[in-house]
Write a protein that holds these residues in place. Sequence first.
Motif, PDB file in Angstrom:
ATOM      1  N   GLU A  10       0.829  -1.205   0.000  1.00  0.00           N
ATOM      2  CA  GLU A  10       0.000   0.000   0.000  1.00  0.00           C
ATOM      3  C   GLU A  10       0.867   1.260   0.000  1.00  0.00           C
ATOM      4  OE1 GLU A  10      -2.683  -0.192   3.267  1.00  0.00           O
ATOM      5  OE2 GLU A  10      -3.837  -1.873   2.436  1.00  0.00           O
ATOM      6  N   HIS A  11       1.945   1.238   0.756  1.00  0.00           N
ATOM      7  CA  HIS A  11       2.851   2.390   0.795  1.00  0.00           C
ATOM      8  C   HIS A  11       3.462   2.616  -0.586  1.00  0.00           C
ATOM      9  CE1 HIS A  11       5.870   4.796   3.408  1.00  0.00           C
ATOM     10  NE2 HIS A  11       5.931   5.234   2.159  1.00  0.00           N
ATOM     11  N   TYR A  12       3.908   1.538  -1.231  1.00  0.00           N
ATOM     12  CA  TYR A  12       4.511   1.680  -2.546  1.00  0.00           C
ATOM     13  C   TYR A  12       3.495   2.192  -3.561  1.00  0.00           C
ATOM     14  CZ  TYR A  12       6.982   0.710  -6.860  1.00  0.00           C
ATOM     15  OH  TYR A  12       7.586   0.849  -8.089  1.00  0.00           O
ATOM     16  N   ALA A  13       2.279   1.649  -3.526  1.00  0.00           N
ATOM     17  CA  ALA A  13       1.235   2.082  -4.469  1.00  0.00           C
ATOM     18  C   ALA A  13       0.901   3.558  -4.273  1.00  0.00           C
ATOM     19  CB  ALA A  13      -0.008   1.218  -4.302  1.00  0.00           C
ATOM     20  N   ALA A  14       0.836   3.993  -3.022  1.00  0.00           N
ATOM     21  CA  ALA A  14       0.519   5.394  -2.743  1.00  0.00           C
ATOM     22  C   ALA A  14       1.610   6.316  -3.281  1.00  0.00           C
ATOM     23  CB  ALA A  14       0.339   5.597  -1.238  1.00  0.00           C
ATOM     24  N   ASP A  15       2.867   5.959  -3.064  1.00  0.00           N
ATOM     25  CA  ASP A  15       3.966   6.784  -3.576  1.00  0.00           C
ATOM     26  C   ASP A  15       4.041   6.736  -5.098  1.00  0.00           C
ATOM     27  OD1 ASP A  15       4.663   7.573  -1.082  1.00  0.00           O
ATOM     28  OD2 ASP A  15       6.526   6.428  -0.950  1.00  0.00           O
ATOM     29  N   PHE A  16       3.586   5.648  -5.681  1.00  0.00           N
ATOM     30  CA  PHE A  16       3.613   5.516  -7.141  1.00  0.00           C
ATOM     31  C   PHE A  16       2.570   6.421  -7.793  1.00  0.00           C
ATOM     32  CE2 PHE A  16       1.917   3.341 -10.956  1.00  0.00           C
ATOM     33  CZ  PHE A  16       3.042   3.436 -11.760  1.00  0.00           C
ATOM     34  N   MET A  17       1.382   6.489  -7.217  1.00  0.00           N
ATOM     35  CA  MET A  17       0.301   7.269  -7.825  1.00  0.00           C
ATOM     36  C   MET A  17       0.301   8.726  -7.352  1.00  0.00           C
ATOM     37  SD  MET A  17      -0.913   5.123  -9.855  1.00  0.00           S
ATOM     38  CE  MET A  17      -2.214   6.191 -10.470  1.00  0.00           C
ATOM     39  N   LEU A  18       0.588   8.941  -6.091  1.00  0.00           N
ATOM     40  CA  LEU A  18       0.578  10.305  -5.546  1.00  0.00           C
ATOM     41  C   LEU A  18       2.029  10.759  -5.374  1.00  0.00           C
ATOM     42  CD1 LEU A  18      -2.167   9.710  -2.832  1.00  0.00           C
ATOM     43  CD2 LEU A  18      -2.485  10.573  -5.158  1.00  0.00           C
ATOM     44  N   ASP A  19       2.634  11.102  -6.493  1.00  0.00           N
ATOM     45  CA  ASP A  19       4.089  11.318  -6.495  1.00  0.00           C
ATOM     46  C   ASP A  19       4.481  12.767  -6.754  1.00  0.00           C
ATOM     47  OD1 ASP A  19       3.327  11.514  -9.114  1.00  0.00           O
ATOM     48  OD2 ASP A  19       4.976  10.323  -9.925  1.00  0.00           O
TER      49      ASP A  19
END
Length: 516
Positions: free
Chosen positions: A229-238
């Motif tokens: 979830e942390h990786y996905a969040a940083d990937f989309m909200l970058d």
Amino acid sequence: MITPLFEVEQNDEYVIVKLRVPHLKASKIEFTIDIDTFFFHANPYFLRLVFPGELIENGKEKADYDVSAGIFIAHLPKKQQGLFFTNLDMTTKLLAKRSESVWQTPGIEEINLTKNKIDLESQFNNQNNIQIDSEIDNDNLLNQFEQEEQEEEEEENFDWEIEQQLPQQISITGQKYGFNNAFSGFFKSSIGDCAADWLCLPLDLVENLSPQERNKIRFDSENEKFNEEHYAADFMLDEEIQEILKYEPEWTITNKQIQKKQNSTLSPSDLFNEEFISNNNNNNNNNNNNSNWLNFTNDEKDTLIKLINRDYIIDDKKSILLGLLDILYAFAYNHRTTMGDYTVESAWTITRLAASLSCLANFRSVKELIISSIRRTLCYPLYRHWELSICVLYDCSELLTLGKRAIVKCLIAIIKLFNRTENYHYLNKLFIDHYCVWIQSISDSNLQTLNKKLISLLPPLITKFNPTTCSININHLKLKKREIKFPIEQIENEARESCFEDQYSDQNENETPKSL
């Protein structure tokens, strides 16, 4: 006696030594030249500098002392006029004793330890059971590089692809670790409890863990720590990460200015030419921008003076250089994400990302090191982003391009950071101090070889995702995302699909119904 602050410059005829020695009487000052060595004495100051070339007393030597400023300047004639003396800003190197021969042995060094062992009691606050064991066999090093030395005598080349088997280094004091695998017994002492702040291995077992066992614990811990979830969040909200990617550290600006002054793209051989770098530094002395970043500040020179000069018999130079790159990566990540404004978490970030520090890791290849660095970047810090990880690797490449002066400056910054962070100063004793001394005596060609291998493995840096070219780019990456052993491609695909579905749903909701 007090070692004064000093600077060394040169021209075709003289080596010029400037010392800050306030409150002296000029009549009490004594200095002399002995072949390649300069001696200065004026109570309470004493300075001995060993140069990489010979000086001569021919009546042209001269000195001036500015009483009001407390500055002593000596002009020392070169025996061979026009000869360029390299690395005159490598302070620790200049302070070495002549018998240590640091200028004559840039490849294999000899550690000056009584019976090849030193008790580190005094260095660790009089604690017991801490030893350096330097009983090291040179045969492996000579055999490993014999073929490369035959091909090119003046430059040491490494086969960065070869997979090495980590030896079982069992001794009566336990496993070896630290710089050059020279330490054992540290974690058995009471000081070992302080390592809990930065060590990612079980304290009660670390002394007996083999390198393979350390690697397994590290790998399992990373798998457990990875948060999808942390990786996905940083990937989309970058948005914030994109700003970090735009940041240019000092070494990038310096590199650009060097190339701009040459009015062309420099070849690697130009950038690794020590005379070119030194001359460029001299030309930049009067500039007020980052073009003189390669010059050491007085504070940095003071740090170098305080380091204890040692000669090292290196067991595995390739492994040590890989450990250096691991530490540089962690430093560059912290520098970029804080934009050079370090925080109270900076020491933790550097240590946690550098597996050689926090997990006592030994790397066997550049690719293994890159994978470890990226994995830890995607597990531990605040910003966990693939492009950011690759960008930091490019930062490391630029540091290697600028040579050992840039690397020494980074190591000094780490030393200072660890010294002011509770319990982290022990890492300087185990690793960073030694790296900072050793790196001054090696050839820049070692760094060039390492950099070439690093660049050969780096994937292209794509600043923004392009769905029409993504599949093509992925197929041409030199380092595949799947090699990281995290499901990051699956997470990215699912995040994109979710984003597209949300956009499609919002679009349908905003459509106005057609009138009948």
